[in-house]
Design a protein around this motif. Structure first.
Motif, PDB file in Angstrom:
ATOM      1  N   ARG A  13       0.839  -1.208   0.000  1.00  0.00           N
ATOM      2  CA  ARG A  13       0.000   0.000   0.000  1.00  0.00           C
ATOM      3  C   ARG A  13       0.869   1.252   0.000  1.00  0.00           C
ATOM      4  NH1 ARG A  13      -4.267  -0.569   3.980  1.00  0.00           N
ATOM      5  NH2 ARG A  13      -5.160  -1.814   2.334  1.00  0.00           N
ATOM      6  N   TRP A  14       1.938   1.236   0.798  1.00  0.00           N
ATOM      7  CA  TRP A  14       2.823   2.392   0.858  1.00  0.00           C
ATOM      8  C   TRP A  14       3.446   2.656  -0.519  1.00  0.00           C
ATOM      9  CZ3 TRP A  14       3.553   6.760   2.815  1.00  0.00           C
ATOM     10  CH2 TRP A  14       4.766   7.434   2.688  1.00  0.00           C
ATOM     11  N   GLU A  15       3.797   1.605  -1.241  1.00  0.00           N
ATOM     12  CA  GLU A  15       4.374   1.770  -2.578  1.00  0.00           C
ATOM     13  C   GLU A  15       3.384   2.416  -3.542  1.00  0.00           C
ATOM     14  OE1 GLU A  15       5.884  -2.021  -3.784  1.00  0.00           O
ATOM     15  OE2 GLU A  15       7.419  -2.025  -2.225  1.00  0.00           O
ATOM     16  N   LEU A  16       2.094   2.210  -3.332  1.00  0.00           N
ATOM     17  CA  LEU A  16       1.076   2.860  -4.157  1.00  0.00           C
ATOM     18  C   LEU A  16       0.880   4.332  -3.776  1.00  0.00           C
ATOM     19  CD1 LEU A  16      -1.695   0.110  -4.232  1.00  0.00           C
ATOM     20  CD2 LEU A  16      -0.242   0.829  -6.135  1.00  0.00           C
ATOM     21  N   VAL A  17       0.958   4.610  -2.483  1.00  0.00           N
ATOM     22  CA  VAL A  17       0.657   5.952  -1.979  1.00  0.00           C
ATOM     23  C   VAL A  17       1.855   6.897  -2.096  1.00  0.00           C
ATOM     24  CG1 VAL A  17       0.084   7.256   0.109  1.00  0.00           C
ATOM     25  CG2 VAL A  17      -1.116   5.142  -0.407  1.00  0.00           C
ATOM     26  N   ALA A  18       3.034   6.436  -1.776  1.00  0.00           N
ATOM     27  CA  ALA A  18       4.220   7.306  -1.681  1.00  0.00           C
ATOM     28  C   ALA A  18       4.445   8.182  -2.916  1.00  0.00           C
ATOM     29  CB  ALA A  18       5.459   6.470  -1.368  1.00  0.00           C
ATOM     30  N   PRO A  19       4.353   7.648  -4.124  1.00  0.00           N
ATOM     31  CA  PRO A  19       4.587   8.520  -5.287  1.00  0.00           C
ATOM     32  C   PRO A  19       3.517   9.598  -5.475  1.00  0.00           C
ATOM     33  CG  PRO A  19       4.631   6.197  -5.931  1.00  0.00           C
ATOM     34  CD  PRO A  19       4.165   6.262  -4.518  1.00  0.00           C
ATOM     35  N   ARG A  20       2.366   9.427  -4.868  1.00  0.00           N
ATOM     36  CA  ARG A  20       1.268  10.382  -5.031  1.00  0.00           C
ATOM     37  C   ARG A  20       1.295  11.516  -4.006  1.00  0.00           C
ATOM     38  NH1 ARG A  20      -0.341   5.471  -6.736  1.00  0.00           N
ATOM     39  NH2 ARG A  20      -1.661   5.345  -8.577  1.00  0.00           N
ATOM     40  N   LEU A  21       2.122  11.371  -2.978  1.00  0.00           N
ATOM     41  CA  LEU A  21       2.202  12.416  -1.963  1.00  0.00           C
ATOM     42  C   LEU A  21       2.933  13.630  -2.532  1.00  0.00           C
ATOM     43  CD1 LEU A  21       3.202  10.348   1.198  1.00  0.00           C
ATOM     44  CD2 LEU A  21       0.948  11.205   0.593  1.00  0.00           C
ATOM     45  N   PRO A  22       2.392  14.823  -2.313  1.00  0.00           N
ATOM     46  CA  PRO A  22       3.104  16.008  -2.794  1.00  0.00           C
ATOM     47  C   PRO A  22       4.412  16.173  -2.012  1.00  0.00           C
ATOM     48  CG  PRO A  22       1.151  16.635  -1.520  1.00  0.00           C
ATOM     49  CD  PRO A  22       1.135  15.146  -1.650  1.00  0.00           C
ATOM     50  N   PRO A  23       5.446  16.696  -2.653  1.00  0.00           N
ATOM     51  CA  PRO A  23       6.712  16.883  -1.962  1.00  0.00           C
ATOM     52  C   PRO A  23       6.581  17.900  -0.839  1.00  0.00           C
ATOM     53  CG  PRO A  23       6.774  17.926  -4.109  1.00  0.00           C
ATOM     54  CD  PRO A  23       5.476  17.177  -4.028  1.00  0.00           C
ATOM     55  N   PHE A  24       7.421  17.739   0.158  1.00  0.00           N
ATOM     56  CA  PHE A  24       7.428  18.673   1.285  1.00  0.00           C
ATOM     57  C   PHE A  24       7.859  20.041   0.785  1.00  0.00           C
ATOM     58  CE2 PHE A  24       9.781  20.896   4.610  1.00  0.00           C
ATOM     59  CZ  PHE A  24       8.814  20.963   5.597  1.00  0.00           C
ATOM     60  N   ALA A  25       7.134  21.058   1.175  1.00  0.00           N
ATOM     61  CA  ALA A  25       7.483  22.431   0.802  1.00  0.00           C
ATOM     62  C   ALA A  25       7.740  23.228   2.070  1.00  0.00           C
ATOM     63  CB  ALA A  25       6.357  23.060  -0.004  1.00  0.00           C
ATOM     64  N   ALA A  26       8.920  23.794   2.153  1.00  0.00           N
ATOM     65  CA  ALA A  26       9.247  24.640   3.312  1.00  0.00           C
ATOM     66  C   ALA A  26       8.344  25.866   3.301  1.00  0.00           C
ATOM     67  CB  ALA A  26      10.703  25.050   3.261  1.00  0.00           C
ATOM     68  N   ARG A  27       8.036  26.345   4.484  1.00  0.00           N
ATOM     69  CA  ARG A  27       7.191  27.535   4.572  1.00  0.00           C
ATOM     70  C   ARG A  27       7.963  28.740   4.044  1.00  0.00           C
ATOM     71  NH1 ARG A  27       4.827  27.336  10.571  1.00  0.00           N
ATOM     72  NH2 ARG A  27       6.563  28.759  10.732  1.00  0.00           N
ATOM     73  N   PRO A  28       7.327  29.594   3.235  1.00  0.00           N
ATOM     74  CA  PRO A  28       8.048  30.722   2.643  1.00  0.00           C
ATOM     75  C   PRO A  28       8.561  31.721   3.677  1.00  0.00           C
ATOM     76  CG  PRO A  28       5.707  30.801   2.067  1.00  0.00           C
ATOM     77  CD  PRO A  28       5.953  29.519   2.792  1.00  0.00           C
ATOM     78  N   GLN A  29       7.897  31.814   4.809  1.00  0.00           N
ATOM     79  CA  GLN A  29       8.321  32.766   5.838  1.00  0.00           C
ATOM     80  C   GLN A  29       9.422  32.195   6.724  1.00  0.00           C
ATOM     81  OE1 GLN A  29       5.455  31.112   5.832  1.00  0.00           O
ATOM     82  NE2 GLN A  29       4.663  30.751   7.857  1.00  0.00           N
ATOM     83  N   GLY A  30       9.789  30.929   6.488  1.00  0.00           N
ATOM     84  CA  GLY A  30      10.838  30.308   7.296  1.00  0.00           C
ATOM     85  C   GLY A  30      10.269  29.766   8.598  1.00  0.00           C
TER      86      GLY A  30
END
Length: 81
Positions: A13-30
């Motif tokens: 299940r993790w192999e199916l879900v992992a590619p669909r997760l959006p990448p982590f985005a750092a907060r613009p304000q830090g």
């Protein structure tokens, strides 16, 4: 935690879900914290959704804060996961 992780979210299940997760985005304000283990967060979300547990009562054994799990759930829901 590994037993709980593999029981709630088996490897297949993790192999199916992992590619669909959006990448982590750092907060613009830090600030904020470093990215956490996405599988741990996903497992915590699965736990909350399948048990009906309140986000604030998420057991600490999942290795993520309840607010983090809820925030990622909100993001993942917004992108259609």
């Amino acid at each position: 935690m590994l037993i709980c992780r593999t029981r709630l979210v088996p490897e297949a299940r993790w192999e199916l879900v992992a590619p669909r997760l959006p990448p982590f985005a750092a907060r613009p304000q830090g600030g904020g914290s470093a990215p956490c283990d996405e599988r741990a967060v996903f497992t915590a979300v699965v736990y909350v959704l399948t048990t009906g547990c309140a986000w604030r009562q998420l057991p600490p054994t999942f290795g993520t804060f309840p607010a983090t799990a809820h925030r990622r759930f909100t993001i993942w829901t917004a992108v259609g996961l």
